[in-house]
Design a protein around this motif. Structure first.
Motif, PDB file in Angstrom:
ATOM      1  N   SER A 444       0.828  -1.209   0.000  1.00  0.00           N
ATOM      2  CA  SER A 444       0.000   0.000   0.000  1.00  0.00           C
ATOM      3  C   SER A 444       0.863   1.260   0.000  1.00  0.00           C
ATOM      4  O   SER A 444       2.045   1.237   0.372  1.00  0.00           O
ATOM      5  CB  SER A 444      -0.912   0.007   1.226  1.00  0.00           C
ATOM      6  N   GLU A 475      -5.856  10.531  -0.904  1.00  0.00           N
ATOM      7  CA  GLU A 475      -7.209  10.468  -0.333  1.00  0.00           C
ATOM      8  C   GLU A 475      -8.297  10.498  -1.396  1.00  0.00           C
ATOM      9  O   GLU A 475      -9.450  10.163  -1.111  1.00  0.00           O
ATOM     10  CB  GLU A 475      -7.380  11.598   0.677  1.00  0.00           C
ATOM     11  N   ASN A 476      -7.961  10.890  -2.631  1.00  0.00           N
ATOM     12  CA  ASN A 476      -8.944  10.862  -3.724  1.00  0.00           C
ATOM     13  C   ASN A 476      -8.967   9.529  -4.467  1.00  0.00           C
ATOM     14  O   ASN A 476      -9.820   9.313  -5.334  1.00  0.00           O
ATOM     15  CB  ASN A 476      -8.648  11.992  -4.725  1.00  0.00           C
ATOM     16  N   LEU A 477      -8.022   8.637  -4.128  1.00  0.00           N
ATOM     17  CA  LEU A 477      -8.014   7.312  -4.746  1.00  0.00           C
ATOM     18  C   LEU A 477      -9.157   6.467  -4.179  1.00  0.00           C
ATOM     19  O   LEU A 477      -9.541   6.644  -3.016  1.00  0.00           O
ATOM     20  CB  LEU A 477      -6.679   6.612  -4.476  1.00  0.00           C
ATOM     21  N   PRO A 478      -9.702   5.520  -4.967  1.00  0.00           N
ATOM     22  CA  PRO A 478     -10.812   4.668  -4.467  1.00  0.00           C
ATOM     23  C   PRO A 478     -10.463   3.933  -3.177  1.00  0.00           C
ATOM     24  O   PRO A 478     -11.297   3.837  -2.278  1.00  0.00           O
ATOM     25  CB  PRO A 478     -11.039   3.691  -5.629  1.00  0.00           C
ATOM     26  N   ASP A 479      -9.261   3.414  -3.077  1.00  0.00           N
ATOM     27  CA  ASP A 479      -8.841   2.684  -1.878  1.00  0.00           C
ATOM     28  C   ASP A 479      -8.009   3.531  -0.921  1.00  0.00           C
ATOM     29  O   ASP A 479      -7.506   3.025   0.086  1.00  0.00           O
ATOM     30  CB  ASP A 479      -8.040   1.430  -2.268  1.00  0.00           C
ATOM     31  N   GLY A 480      -7.839   4.800  -1.241  1.00  0.00           N
ATOM     32  CA  GLY A 480      -7.140   5.710  -0.343  1.00  0.00           C
ATOM     33  C   GLY A 480      -5.746   5.237   0.017  1.00  0.00           C
ATOM     34  O   GLY A 480      -4.955   4.839  -0.844  1.00  0.00           O
ATOM     35  N   THR A 483      -4.291   1.799  -1.172  1.00  0.00           N
ATOM     36  CA  THR A 483      -4.067   1.541  -2.594  1.00  0.00           C
ATOM     37  C   THR A 483      -2.731   0.825  -2.811  1.00  0.00           C
ATOM     38  O   THR A 483      -1.689   1.272  -2.319  1.00  0.00           O
ATOM     39  CB  THR A 483      -4.064   2.861  -3.389  1.00  0.00           C
TER      40      THR A 483
END
Length: 598
Positions: A444, A475-480, A483
């Motif tokens: 991650s 923080e804008n990624l789907p998994d934050g 990821t």
């Protein structure tokens, strides 16, 4: 063709086998109590196993006599027969249960030892290594230790114990001819097996070598997937891989064919031995010297000896294969590190953080000098930049500072302490780096940032991500924060990886900072923001900046210009421009390119 092997080569291989077996002893010593108990269970199991034919003989003889005790005696003997069978099974399983921890702990210890050793080897080794081949060697090597322990405990020792027990009974109760035939057959069988297997071992060595090479090519091709696609060379990569497998196939076929020949020779020897023994036993019954029970006993002994003996050839081959596999891993463990701590090495103690390169010479190969009489000082709390054309030796300075290599001449001092006199661990704890080529773990984003200080709190990790201008992106990624970045961080862009590296270095909070082209993958706007961050982070730190873009180092206290491994100019930005030398030419060229891009 099979390469001829002289006697000296064979002696060397045998010595290596014994040497490697001796290297296994420390793994057994950790659980010597378990090993002794497992050996005791093995002996008891074989005693029970050999007792079964003896009971069977008595049962047959009692039935043959047809005495008045016929209805009582066989019942007792049959109960004893069943008890011995049960005992044999019980002690076998006890042996397996007790020895399991010895086997798997040995695998674990060896794997950990090899991994530790690989991390201790110097950078030069890792730049030259073949990752696919090493991973295959590591897998086969650790498995081979388990296999050898398994064969020794479950195949070789049981056969030896059973041979001793059966030999004792045959020599004390029957004519010598039975002992001579049975054990003569065993000796012929073993000699045949050993001789042919030794001949076949070269096939296995060739298979191992080609298997590792094929795996190396496959891994290299997959790691460079994008490059393969850029040039459309999929067919070339597949052909290179297949050609190596073609060689492997040739030796694999030879190995299998020769094994079939060996199996037939073994079967023929056993069949001949059994036939001769049964002929003498039957003659003894006819002549009245032996009972039917004796015939059954001898036959049962032959079955008990020859059935496991049938596997002895396989076991011996597998042990030889395992020794070949294990040899590669122990040779790796014997490879010394190029850079090691001295016996009296001290812990590095930094108060100011001054860096001093004192007339440093360095070369990767003796015939090609990389650095020549490099002499400069980075005062504590100051920022010094190294610039120059590609190949000038700039990045080599950071590698020497980290002590990935030893200097050829001169020395490197931190607060007056020669870095060769301190431990590598204490040295590297005091230095933080943002490398030009950032490689991330296949984990991650949070893990990769926290790697700078694994015990850091989440709040601290988020804070450094903010400073590195990557928190909003995360923080804008789907998994934050969870990821996954992919192998070597391939799911992130070059700029995103570099910002992760910057956050990771900030989190470490070292006394000395090294920026090796730290903003080379960033766009101009992000670069400006990161430069401001790096300036804040570098306050009150000793900072060494290796740069290609001169615009990123104009605020340095001193700029060193390198060419062909030497410092040819030095001064601040204004002084270097006034000298109208290499720096001024580089500056004007970069300004022109910048204007054209704008």
């Amino acid at each position: 063709m099979v390469r001829a092997r002289g006697g000296s080569t064979q002696v060397h291989k045998n010595r290596r086998d014994w040497h490697n077996l001796k290297n296994m002893l420390p793994f057994l010593w950790e659980f010597k109590g378990r090993a002794v108990f497992a050996l005791s269970c093995l002996v008891l199991s074989k005693v029970a196993n050999v007792g079964v034919p003896l009971i069977l003989k008595e049962i047959v003889d009692s039935l043959e006599k047809n005495s008045t005790q016929m209805l009582v005696l066989p019942v007792i003997l049959l109960l004893g027969y069943g008890l011995l069978k049960l005992s044999s099974s019980l002690f076998n399983e006890l042996r397996d249960m007790v020895f399991a921890k010895v086997r798997y702990r040995a695998m674990r210890r060896l794997s950990t030892q090899v991994m530790t050793h690989l991390h201790n080897l110097s950078l030069r080794y890792h730049l030259e290594r073949k990752t696919g081949g090493i991973s295959r060697d590591l897998e086969r090597g650790t498995r081979s230790v388990s296999q050898i322990l398994n064969y020794m405990a479950f195949s070789i020792l049981p056969i030896l114990v059973e041979f001793v027990l059966v030999a004792t009974i045959l020599m004390t109760q029957y004519e010598l001819v039975f002992t001579m035939i049975i054990f003569g057959t065993v000796v012929i069988y073993m000699v045949t097996t050993f001789v042919i297997t030794e001949w076949r071992m070269d096939f296995r060595h060739q298979m191992n070598r080609l298997d590792s090479e094929a795996n190396t090519r496959a891994m290299d091709s997959l790691i460079n997937y994008e490059t393969v696609k850029y040039f459309g060379t999929e067919r070339l990569e597949i052909d290179r891989f297949d050609n190596k497998l073609k060689e492997w196939e040739y030796w694999a076929v030879r190995s299998q064919t020769s094994m079939s020949m060996l199996n037939f020779a073994q079967g023929s020897i056993i069949a001949l031995g059994i036939t001769v023994v049964m002929f003498y036993a039957a003659a003894g019954v006819v002549e009245g010297g032996m009972s039917i029970g004796d015939l059954v006993l001898v036959n049962a002994f032959m079955l008990q000896l020859f059935i496991p003996l049938g596997f002895l050839g396989i076991v011996y081959r597998q042990i030889k294969y395992s020794l070949a596999d294990m040899d590669r891993i122990f040779k790796l463990l014997e490879q010394g590190a190029e850079v090691t701590d001295r016996k009296d090495a001290q812990t590095l103690k930094l108060k100011k953080g001054e860096i001093h390169f004192e007339k440093v010479d360095f070369s990767y190969q003796p015939e090609r000098a990389i650095l020549n009489q490099v002499d400069f000082t980075v005062p504590a709390g100051h920022k010094v930049a190294i610039v120059g054309h590609s190949g000038a030796g700039k990045s080599t300075l950071s590698r020497l500072l980290y002590r990935f290599y030893e200097v050829t001449g001169g020395r490197i001092l931190l607060d007056g302490q020669d870095i060769r006199d301190v431990t590598q661990d204490s040295l590297r704890r005091q230095i933080g780096i943002v490398p030009q080529d950032t490689v991330l773990f296949n984990d991650s984003i949070y893990y990769n940032i926290s790697y700078g200080t694994p015990q850091a709190s989440r709040e601290q990790v988020e804070q450094v991500a903010e400073l590195a201008h990557i928190r909003g992106f995360i923080e804008n990624l789907p998994d934050g924060w969870d990821t996954l970045v992919g192998e070597r961080g391939l799911k992130l862009s070059g700029g995103e990886k570099q910002r992760v590296a910057i956050a990771r270095a900030i989190l470490k909070r070292p006394r000395i900072l090294v920026f090796d082209e730290a903003t080379s993958s960033l766009d101009s706007r992000t670069e400006q923001a990161i430069q401001e961050t790096l300036a804040q982070v570098a306050e009150n730190h000793t900072t060494l900046v290796i740069a290609h873009r001169l615009s990123t180092v104009v605020d340095a206290d001193e700029i060193l210009v390198m060419s062909e491994g030497r410092i040819v100019e030095r001064g601040n930005h204004a002084q270097l421009l006034a000298q109208q030398g290499i720096y001024q030419e580089m500056w004007e060229l970069q300004q022109k390119v910048h204007e054209e891009e704008a």
